[in-house]
Design a protein around this motif. Sequence first.
Motif, PDB file in Angstrom:
ATOM      1  N   LEU A 535       0.832  -1.203   0.000  1.00  0.00           N
ATOM      2  CA  LEU A 535       0.000   0.000   0.000  1.00  0.00           C
ATOM      3  C   LEU A 535       0.870   1.258   0.000  1.00  0.00           C
ATOM      4  O   LEU A 535       0.615   2.196  -0.764  1.00  0.00           O
ATOM      5  CB  LEU A 535      -0.920  -0.019   1.219  1.00  0.00           C
ATOM      6  CG  LEU A 535      -1.853   1.187   1.390  1.00  0.00           C
ATOM      7  CD1 LEU A 535      -2.789   1.296   0.196  1.00  0.00           C
ATOM      8  CD2 LEU A 535      -2.630   1.065   2.693  1.00  0.00           C
ATOM      9  N   LEU A 536       1.900   1.264   0.853  1.00  0.00           N
ATOM     10  CA  LEU A 536       2.785   2.437   0.907  1.00  0.00           C
ATOM     11  C   LEU A 536       3.513   2.642  -0.426  1.00  0.00           C
ATOM     12  O   LEU A 536       3.716   3.773  -0.869  1.00  0.00           O
ATOM     13  CB  LEU A 536       3.785   2.271   2.057  1.00  0.00           C
ATOM     14  CG  LEU A 536       3.189   2.291   3.469  1.00  0.00           C
ATOM     15  CD1 LEU A 536       4.269   1.998   4.503  1.00  0.00           C
ATOM     16  CD2 LEU A 536       2.534   3.628   3.753  1.00  0.00           C
ATOM     17  N   THR A 537       3.919   1.523  -1.046  1.00  0.00           N
ATOM     18  CA  THR A 537       4.581   1.629  -2.351  1.00  0.00           C
ATOM     19  C   THR A 537       3.638   2.219  -3.392  1.00  0.00           C
ATOM     20  O   THR A 537       4.032   3.079  -4.192  1.00  0.00           O
ATOM     21  CB  THR A 537       5.075   0.245  -2.798  1.00  0.00           C
ATOM     22  OG1 THR A 537       5.958  -0.293  -1.809  1.00  0.00           O
ATOM     23  CG2 THR A 537       5.796   0.330  -4.120  1.00  0.00           C
ATOM     24  N   ALA A 538       2.389   1.761  -3.364  1.00  0.00           N
ATOM     25  CA  ALA A 538       1.400   2.294  -4.311  1.00  0.00           C
ATOM     26  C   ALA A 538       1.171   3.781  -4.070  1.00  0.00           C
ATOM     27  O   ALA A 538       1.101   4.581  -5.019  1.00  0.00           O
ATOM     28  CB  ALA A 538       0.088   1.520  -4.174  1.00  0.00           C
ATOM     29  N   ILE A 539       1.064   4.171  -2.794  1.00  0.00           N
ATOM     30  CA  ILE A 539       0.867   5.590  -2.474  1.00  0.00           C
ATOM     31  C   ILE A 539       2.072   6.406  -2.949  1.00  0.00           C
ATOM     32  O   ILE A 539       1.926   7.490  -3.531  1.00  0.00           O
ATOM     33  CB  ILE A 539       0.635   5.754  -0.959  1.00  0.00           C
ATOM     34  CG1 ILE A 539      -0.711   5.116  -0.560  1.00  0.00           C
ATOM     35  CG2 ILE A 539       0.667   7.230  -0.567  1.00  0.00           C
ATOM     36  CD1 ILE A 539      -0.959   5.106   0.933  1.00  0.00           C
ATOM     37  N   ALA A 540       3.274   5.875  -2.675  1.00  0.00           N
ATOM     38  CA  ALA A 540       4.485   6.591  -3.104  1.00  0.00           C
ATOM     39  C   ALA A 540       4.532   6.723  -4.623  1.00  0.00           C
ATOM     40  O   ALA A 540       4.879   7.786  -5.165  1.00  0.00           O
ATOM     41  CB  ALA A 540       5.721   5.856  -2.588  1.00  0.00           C
ATOM     42  N   LEU A 541       4.166   5.641  -5.345  1.00  0.00           N
ATOM     43  CA  LEU A 541       4.171   5.674  -6.802  1.00  0.00           C
ATOM     44  C   LEU A 541       3.174   6.693  -7.328  1.00  0.00           C
ATOM     45  O   LEU A 541       3.478   7.495  -8.226  1.00  0.00           O
ATOM     46  CB  LEU A 541       3.857   4.282  -7.352  1.00  0.00           C
ATOM     47  CG  LEU A 541       3.821   4.145  -8.878  1.00  0.00           C
ATOM     48  CD1 LEU A 541       5.187   4.495  -9.464  1.00  0.00           C
ATOM     49  CD2 LEU A 541       3.414   2.727  -9.270  1.00  0.00           C
ATOM     50  N   ILE A 542       1.975   6.685  -6.741  1.00  0.00           N
ATOM     51  CA  ILE A 542       0.954   7.656  -7.174  1.00  0.00           C
ATOM     52  C   ILE A 542       1.423   9.072  -6.868  1.00  0.00           C
ATOM     53  O   ILE A 542       1.261   9.995  -7.675  1.00  0.00           O
ATOM     54  CB  ILE A 542      -0.385   7.348  -6.475  1.00  0.00           C
ATOM     55  CG1 ILE A 542      -0.940   5.998  -6.971  1.00  0.00           C
ATOM     56  CG2 ILE A 542      -1.392   8.470  -6.725  1.00  0.00           C
ATOM     57  CD1 ILE A 542      -2.159   5.527  -6.207  1.00  0.00           C
ATOM     58  N   GLY A 543       2.061   9.243  -5.688  1.00  0.00           N
ATOM     59  CA  GLY A 543       2.569  10.564  -5.320  1.00  0.00           C
ATOM     60  C   GLY A 543       3.624  11.064  -6.290  1.00  0.00           C
ATOM     61  O   GLY A 543       3.614  12.240  -6.703  1.00  0.00           O
ATOM     62  N   VAL A 544       4.545  10.170  -6.678  1.00  0.00           N
ATOM     63  CA  VAL A 544       5.584  10.548  -7.644  1.00  0.00           C
ATOM     64  C   VAL A 544       4.953  10.925  -8.983  1.00  0.00           C
ATOM     65  O   VAL A 544       5.343  11.922  -9.621  1.00  0.00           O
ATOM     66  CB  VAL A 544       6.598   9.403  -7.807  1.00  0.00           C
ATOM     67  CG1 VAL A 544       7.529   9.671  -8.986  1.00  0.00           C
ATOM     68  CG2 VAL A 544       7.414   9.226  -6.539  1.00  0.00           C
TER      69      VAL A 544
END
Length: 579
Positions: A535-544
């Motif tokens: 989930l954190l990776t997905a959030i980070a990817l979306i944020g980037v």
Amino acid sequence: MDVTADLFGSESYGTVAAFGDFNSDKQTDIFIIRQQSELVIFLADLKAPYFKPKVHIQKDQLPKDFIISSVVPGDYDGDSKMDVLLTAHPKGSSDFETTVLVFWGNNQTNDTGGSIQLNMTFIDEPLVMDFNGDMIPDIFGVVKGVTQVCYLKDRKMVWKSALGVLMKMHIPHSNAFIDLNQDFTADLFLTMSDSDPPALAPVIFQTWINKDGNFTKTSALKTLDSFKIVGQSAFIDFDGDGKQDQLLPVCMDTACQRSAIYLSKAGESEWFPVLTEFQKKDTVWGFVPPTAGELHAPITLHLGDYNLDGFPDALAILRNVSGSGQRAFLLENVACSNSSCRGARRMFRVLWDLSDLGSVQDAVVATFFDIYEDGILDMIVLTKGVPNGELAIHALKNNFEADAYFVKVIVLSGLCSNDCPEKAKPFGVNQPGPYVMYTTVDSNGNLKNASAGQLCQSAHLSLQLPYTVLGLGRSANFLDHLYVGIPRPPGDKDIRKQEWTAIIPNSQLIVIPYPHNDPRSWSAKLYLTPSNIVLLTAIALIGVCVFILVIIGILHWKEKKADDREKRQEAHRFHFDAM
């Protein structure tokens, strides 16, 4: 965090007695006793309240003037449909004489489909185990001083004497059906006594090893003379060496002013203290001593790995020895910090300041339960104080936030696979006896393993879960090996064990050992539970991606402004030249 209202709505009262998937939807349901005379099965649902009362066994279906003392779900007739075993006692009696009734399941419908009452009574609640290795639960206990086992295959009672001559069974007992010699075949652990009455210390623990499908007595371990009150034995891989250890809560005096937890390691005949310090500042706490006249109040530890570090923790009910306060406390399994542990290597530490548990007063029972089926063990606490005499149910969500890994394993009966009678789904079966162990390598390159038995105890509100949750710590590596073993019938020398490799962490594995005698044909269904890291990776990817889009938008806007300015300049220059 208290999530009681989300789970039960206005129905949060009664005695939580057992867990099991009654309607075979791969979600664990909750069996609750009310008024000591009826059973309500709360089926798991996807909408709040997440547990809804659906199935009832009413008072008029029990013998007259009897009360329900415990519930043990299982498939007792071998039709791959969950049945419900109830133990009952005469109302108002302090005797442990136990009557057993089994209500037959009817393809996971609300109709219990009839029942049978055993024609013999046990001196205490029986142990539900697979005595003959046919993967159909049997009922083991002492009848008139002799150990007996009752088989209910095809819904017919067959009684047979078991094990031969024994001493008196300690009451209340903590008998168990668990692998004690690491051969992946469940053995028999008995709680005996040479005192009269057999409810007093000392207690003698006998180990009966399953050799070629037959149980043979191999060792006996006696409690220390300093143990004045002996609680319920519990079995767990306490120090992560792949072997089952025995945990024993005790009181060092008859009033439980001084309490302790001792450990007996597998294959050893010595007691090691793992918790002797029950003092918080100036307040001394201790176990709640059994009350005269109450049938089911032994000192009990309920075990589970709440922080998924690979070492099981415990929930215990403690009381203020100088006051009247009584609460549930979490005992964390930590590395041994003093010389008193000696050979134990690990010890318990009381977490005194957990706000959620501390807010629940007058607790009488506390146990672990995976409320949201996400592999993280939450807590259910029962307290006194409901006006009608019932216990209040409190559900507490585990707020542990460190992203650790786990593997969740449930072993079914394997009586059928895809060809079950009457198109029954084989998931609604609580199966005692399977044994699970994993080996892997942690992030530091060290070998790590752990083991657990499935439903090894059934008496006196053991409240064991029908699945095993094994913590893996923060290592995200694949499990190198996962081993599963099941009981074997008398005369069978072959170990029934299968191995799976490269198991993905944060997954649930449903093992169907079909057919029993051919482990290579056993099947395993793997269900993944996404980690917080995903989930954190997905959030980070979306944020980037959003950040890049903002930069692109800003550059595009600047470029457009520059183009507009250049166009105006070009238009102005054209007009000037025309003159």
